[in-house]
Design a protein around this motif. Structure first.
Motif: not given
Length: 249
Positions: A169-174, A199-202
């Protein structure tokens, strides 16, 4: 993951330990890495970087990985095991004192950012005692902080069978700097219920291989240059204004 018995201290009989040996001691953690990565992610990475670096360094042996670190910020997540800064410092100091009885030089290869402050204090003390030791970090410039694309890619390269991409899942990306005040005061769960900072996407194994190769190359380069800053950390280069603080054995 590289498994070269020729570089593993644990597989070596004492008469076979070289008199001028360099020992790499990987330092990891046992802590949550989101819903998709294993608890020993930092340990796996530190171990792999140390083992691969050792194959490019003369008379180098890799000690068994220390799997526990200072992970108090992750304590709200089941599975996390943290020994805290005081206990970690004691273990690092005594381990290096023991290794120094027969090793020429010791490098602590750190895979967990939460261990940094402890490594600083431990190595300052050890170097003041005269031990030829330093530490270096397994970091990727521009990488996200925790369980995001960077670590996920590296684990897809090193241990793909243990990555659960379907649970990512996408977490806090700050940026980490923006998260630190709340993170330090209330822990990771306060800023990211999933435990992911990034963000682990990709994420891909190919990207992970490139990141791992870069960490290994940096580790070999720093050890070969042996420029130690006033934190006891191996540095890439030293600005002239800091030259007075740097020790070059």
């Amino acid at each position: 993951m590289v498994r070269d018995p020729a570089t593993q201290l644990a597989h070596t009989a004492w008469p076979s330990v070289p008199s001028d040996v360099l020992v790499l001691l990987p330092i990891g953690s046992t802590e949550q890495h989101g819903p998709h990565l294993p608890l020993d992610t930092d340990s796996v990475i530190a171990d792999a970087v140390a083992r691969r670096a050792a194959t490019s360094l003369p008379t180098a042996l890799v000690a068994p990985t220390l799997p526990y670190g200072a992970s108090g910020e992750h304590a709200d997540f089941p599975g996390t095991v943290s020994v805290g800064h005081e206990a970690l410092r004691a273990v690092l100091v005594e381990a290096v004192r023991s290794l120094s009885l027969w090793a020429r030089r010791i490098v602590l290869v750190n895979g967990h950012g939460g261990n940094t402050a402890t490594l600083d204090t431990a190595l300052r003390l050890l170097r003041a005692e005269g031990h030829d030791a330093a530490w270096t970090a397994c970091t990727v410039p521009g990488g996200d902080p925790h369980a995001g694309r960077t670590e996920t890619s590296v684990m897809l390269h090193l241990a793909p069978e243990r990555v659960r991409l379907e649970s990512a899942v996408v977490g806090d990306t700050r940026p980490l700097a923006a998260l630190l005040p709340q993170l330090m005061a209330h822990g990771v769960r306060a800023v990211s219920p999933s435990g992911v900072l990034g963000d682990p996407t990709g994420a891909t194994a190919a990207e992970g291989r490139r990141a791992t190769d870069a960490m290994v190359a940096a580790t070999v380069r720093r050890i070969t240059a042996w420029t130690v800053d006033d934190r006891g950390r191996l540095a890439e280069s030293v600005p002239a204004r800091l030259a007075q603080q740097v020790v070059r054995p």
